[in-house]
Scaffold this motif. Sequence first.
Motif, PDB file in Angstrom:
ATOM      1  N   HIS A 167       0.827  -1.217   0.000  1.00  0.00           N
ATOM      2  CA  HIS A 167       0.000   0.000   0.000  1.00  0.00           C
ATOM      3  C   HIS A 167       0.857   1.260   0.000  1.00  0.00           C
ATOM      4  O   HIS A 167       0.418   2.316  -0.472  1.00  0.00           O
ATOM      5  CB  HIS A 167      -0.928   0.009   1.215  1.00  0.00           C
ATOM      6  CG  HIS A 167      -2.019  -1.011   1.113  1.00  0.00           C
ATOM      7  ND1 HIS A 167      -2.922  -1.231   2.129  1.00  0.00           N
ATOM      8  CD2 HIS A 167      -2.364  -1.872   0.118  1.00  0.00           C
ATOM      9  CE1 HIS A 167      -3.765  -2.181   1.769  1.00  0.00           C
ATOM     10  NE2 HIS A 167      -3.450  -2.592   0.558  1.00  0.00           N
ATOM     11  N   TYR A 170       1.630   2.592  -3.595  1.00  0.00           N
ATOM     12  CA  TYR A 170       0.560   3.045  -4.480  1.00  0.00           C
ATOM     13  C   TYR A 170       0.772   4.513  -4.848  1.00  0.00           C
ATOM     14  O   TYR A 170       1.030   5.348  -3.978  1.00  0.00           O
ATOM     15  CB  TYR A 170      -0.797   2.900  -3.784  1.00  0.00           C
ATOM     16  CG  TYR A 170      -1.453   1.546  -3.966  1.00  0.00           C
ATOM     17  CD1 TYR A 170      -0.719   0.380  -3.834  1.00  0.00           C
ATOM     18  CD2 TYR A 170      -2.809   1.444  -4.248  1.00  0.00           C
ATOM     19  CE1 TYR A 170      -1.316  -0.857  -3.970  1.00  0.00           C
ATOM     20  CE2 TYR A 170      -3.412   0.208  -4.391  1.00  0.00           C
ATOM     21  CZ  TYR A 170      -2.661  -0.941  -4.256  1.00  0.00           C
ATOM     22  OH  TYR A 170      -3.250  -2.166  -4.399  1.00  0.00           O
ATOM     23  N   LEU A 174      -3.932   6.709  -7.642  1.00  0.00           N
ATOM     24  CA  LEU A 174      -4.581   5.415  -7.487  1.00  0.00           C
ATOM     25  C   LEU A 174      -4.976   5.144  -6.038  1.00  0.00           C
ATOM     26  O   LEU A 174      -5.959   4.444  -5.783  1.00  0.00           O
ATOM     27  CB  LEU A 174      -3.656   4.296  -7.988  1.00  0.00           C
ATOM     28  CG  LEU A 174      -3.314   4.310  -9.482  1.00  0.00           C
ATOM     29  CD1 LEU A 174      -2.376   3.157  -9.822  1.00  0.00           C
ATOM     30  CD2 LEU A 174      -4.583   4.226 -10.325  1.00  0.00           C
ATOM     31  N   ARG A 175      -4.227   5.680  -5.107  1.00  0.00           N
ATOM     32  CA  ARG A 175      -4.526   5.457  -3.694  1.00  0.00           C
ATOM     33  C   ARG A 175      -5.855   6.086  -3.292  1.00  0.00           C
ATOM     34  O   ARG A 175      -6.579   5.557  -2.439  1.00  0.00           O
ATOM     35  CB  ARG A 175      -3.391   6.019  -2.838  1.00  0.00           C
ATOM     36  CG  ARG A 175      -3.521   5.695  -1.355  1.00  0.00           C
ATOM     37  CD  ARG A 175      -2.393   6.323  -0.562  1.00  0.00           C
ATOM     38  NE  ARG A 175      -1.086   5.903  -1.044  1.00  0.00           N
ATOM     39  CZ  ARG A 175       0.050   6.386  -0.566  1.00  0.00           C
ATOM     40  NH1 ARG A 175       0.047   7.303   0.378  1.00  0.00           N
ATOM     41  NH2 ARG A 175       1.200   5.965  -1.058  1.00  0.00           N
ATOM     42  N   ASN A 177      -8.586   6.163  -4.879  1.00  0.00           N
ATOM     43  CA  ASN A 177      -9.724   5.347  -5.282  1.00  0.00           C
ATOM     44  C   ASN A 177      -9.611   3.899  -4.804  1.00  0.00           C
ATOM     45  O   ASN A 177     -10.430   3.067  -5.198  1.00  0.00           O
ATOM     46  CB  ASN A 177      -9.858   5.361  -6.813  1.00  0.00           C
ATOM     47  CG  ASN A 177     -10.121   6.751  -7.355  1.00  0.00           C
ATOM     48  OD1 ASN A 177     -10.808   7.546  -6.730  1.00  0.00           O
ATOM     49  ND2 ASN A 177      -9.568   7.045  -8.514  1.00  0.00           N
ATOM     50  N   SER A 178      -8.626   3.606  -3.978  1.00  0.00           N
ATOM     51  CA  SER A 178      -8.452   2.263  -3.444  1.00  0.00           C
ATOM     52  C   SER A 178      -9.151   2.150  -2.096  1.00  0.00           C
ATOM     53  O   SER A 178      -9.044   3.051  -1.253  1.00  0.00           O
ATOM     54  CB  SER A 178      -6.961   1.937  -3.310  1.00  0.00           C
ATOM     55  OG  SER A 178      -6.774   0.704  -2.650  1.00  0.00           O
ATOM     56  N   LEU A 179      -9.856   1.045  -1.878  1.00  0.00           N
ATOM     57  CA  LEU A 179     -10.623   0.894  -0.644  1.00  0.00           C
ATOM     58  C   LEU A 179      -9.724   0.795   0.582  1.00  0.00           C
ATOM     59  O   LEU A 179      -9.837   1.588   1.519  1.00  0.00           O
ATOM     60  CB  LEU A 179     -11.510  -0.343  -0.747  1.00  0.00           C
ATOM     61  CG  LEU A 179     -12.372  -0.652   0.489  1.00  0.00           C
ATOM     62  CD1 LEU A 179     -13.357   0.482   0.746  1.00  0.00           C
ATOM     63  CD2 LEU A 179     -13.091  -1.980   0.325  1.00  0.00           C
ATOM     64  N   THR A 180      -8.816  -0.181   0.591  1.00  0.00           N
ATOM     65  CA  THR A 180      -7.993  -0.394   1.780  1.00  0.00           C
ATOM     66  C   THR A 180      -6.777   0.521   1.829  1.00  0.00           C
ATOM     67  O   THR A 180      -6.308   0.886   2.911  1.00  0.00           O
ATOM     68  CB  THR A 180      -7.523  -1.858   1.825  1.00  0.00           C
ATOM     69  OG1 THR A 180      -6.896  -2.195   0.576  1.00  0.00           O
ATOM     70  CG2 THR A 180      -8.703  -2.785   2.051  1.00  0.00           C
ATOM     71  N   ALA A 181      -6.245   0.898   0.663  1.00  0.00           N
ATOM     72  CA  ALA A 181      -5.053   1.749   0.645  1.00  0.00           C
ATOM     73  C   ALA A 181      -5.390   3.228   0.722  1.00  0.00           C
ATOM     74  O   ALA A 181      -4.517   4.035   1.058  1.00  0.00           O
ATOM     75  CB  ALA A 181      -4.236   1.485  -0.622  1.00  0.00           C
ATOM     76  N   GLY A 182      -6.631   3.614   0.439  1.00  0.00           N
ATOM     77  CA  GLY A 182      -6.982   5.032   0.431  1.00  0.00           C
ATOM     78  C   GLY A 182      -8.214   5.378   1.246  1.00  0.00           C
ATOM     79  O   GLY A 182      -8.143   6.155   2.196  1.00  0.00           O
ATOM     80  N   THR A 229     -12.766  -8.385   3.569  1.00  0.00           N
ATOM     81  CA  THR A 229     -11.960  -7.644   2.598  1.00  0.00           C
ATOM     82  C   THR A 229     -10.469  -7.879   2.829  1.00  0.00           C
ATOM     83  O   THR A 229      -9.700  -8.069   1.872  1.00  0.00           O
ATOM     84  CB  THR A 229     -12.276  -6.148   2.686  1.00  0.00           C
ATOM     85  OG1 THR A 229     -13.671  -5.943   2.426  1.00  0.00           O
ATOM     86  CG2 THR A 229     -11.469  -5.348   1.690  1.00  0.00           C
ATOM     87  N   GLU A 233      -8.005  -9.689  -0.017  1.00  0.00           N
ATOM     88  CA  GLU A 233      -6.776  -9.102  -0.547  1.00  0.00           C
ATOM     89  C   GLU A 233      -5.540  -9.913  -0.143  1.00  0.00           C
ATOM     90  O   GLU A 233      -4.632 -10.122  -0.959  1.00  0.00           O
ATOM     91  CB  GLU A 233      -6.641  -7.659  -0.070  1.00  0.00           C
ATOM     92  CG  GLU A 233      -7.633  -6.700  -0.713  1.00  0.00           C
ATOM     93  CD  GLU A 233      -7.208  -5.252  -0.547  1.00  0.00           C
ATOM     94  OE1 GLU A 233      -6.163  -5.009   0.085  1.00  0.00           O
ATOM     95  OE2 GLU A 233      -7.933  -4.380  -1.056  1.00  0.00           O
TER      96      GLU A 233
END
Length: 322
Positions: A167, A170, A174-175, A177-182, A229, A233
């Motif tokens: 993460h 990233y 892109l971060r 729009n990322s669920l776990t990374a953002g 989730t 992942e």
Amino acid sequence: MWFQLASCLVRRQLVVSSAKPIYIRSQLFATSRLALNVSATSTVQSASHQSVSSSPISPKAQPPLPPPPPSSSAPRPQRKRGLFFRLLGIIVKYAFIPVFGVSTGYYLTFYVRSSNDPVKIADDPDTEDAVGDTRVVYDPVIDAHIDSLPLVKELRADPDFIELRPHGSYPHHLRENSLTAGVLAGPGMVEVPPILFSNLKTHELIAVIKIGEKLCGHEGVVHGGFLATLLDEGLCRCGFPTLPHKVGVTATLSVDYRAPTQPDDYYVLRAKVTKSQGRKVWVKGHIETVPSWGKAPKILVESEVLCVEPKWAASLPNIGQV
């Protein structure tokens, strides 16, 4: 007799001749008086006709309206500002306001980015956990606690395991729009990116993660969807290295919840490949409590996933892969 008759005629003639002018004067006076009356009548009629035609309401003249009272909101005469105040207004409008807005926006942007970006630390020969220039710190307190765990020290000492934080690699665009990374990253949620240890020989993956108090379903219990989730992942990432293009998507996911997971604590995710065949890979794993000296970890959630590499896998971005 004739004398008497003649004298009577003379007297009558005199009377008639003397009375005739009087009669004539009286006729003239009457005629002029009648003419004056007719003229006056025509004048009054014409005036009345004009008054009626100009005022349809009443032929009588209307009384003049009183003047309006003085208004308190009447605009006051404006005074011209001096040259100094005009220059000051121009400077504030065209110089101070834009500079203030730009500087405020820059400060807020820098503050938000700096609060989420990692901080690199240099090599410390006195620290046995130092791993070089790639070492970053996201939260000094949380990272220090993770570094102090016996499991982390053991995995860092094992040469077969590779340490990484996907993460953290990233890109910003892109971060977001990322669920776990953002989306779920931040104080009270996923406070620091999970630390992963991958073994490419045994196709095994171990991750350490801190779960915050804002990820609950019921009060005091971490949301089951969030745990699913994490397993999705983690297990897929464990199976990616066995696929031809090192990337895939979830085909099936099964989750069994064994015990409630408490928020604001540290947990360990373990995953291992059980079968790999072409573009398919099967992985099993679970989330457990952090093992401590003299106390075995407790399994909280178990899961199994089938990951498939799509035919268009070559076009997928390869971000943060092992």
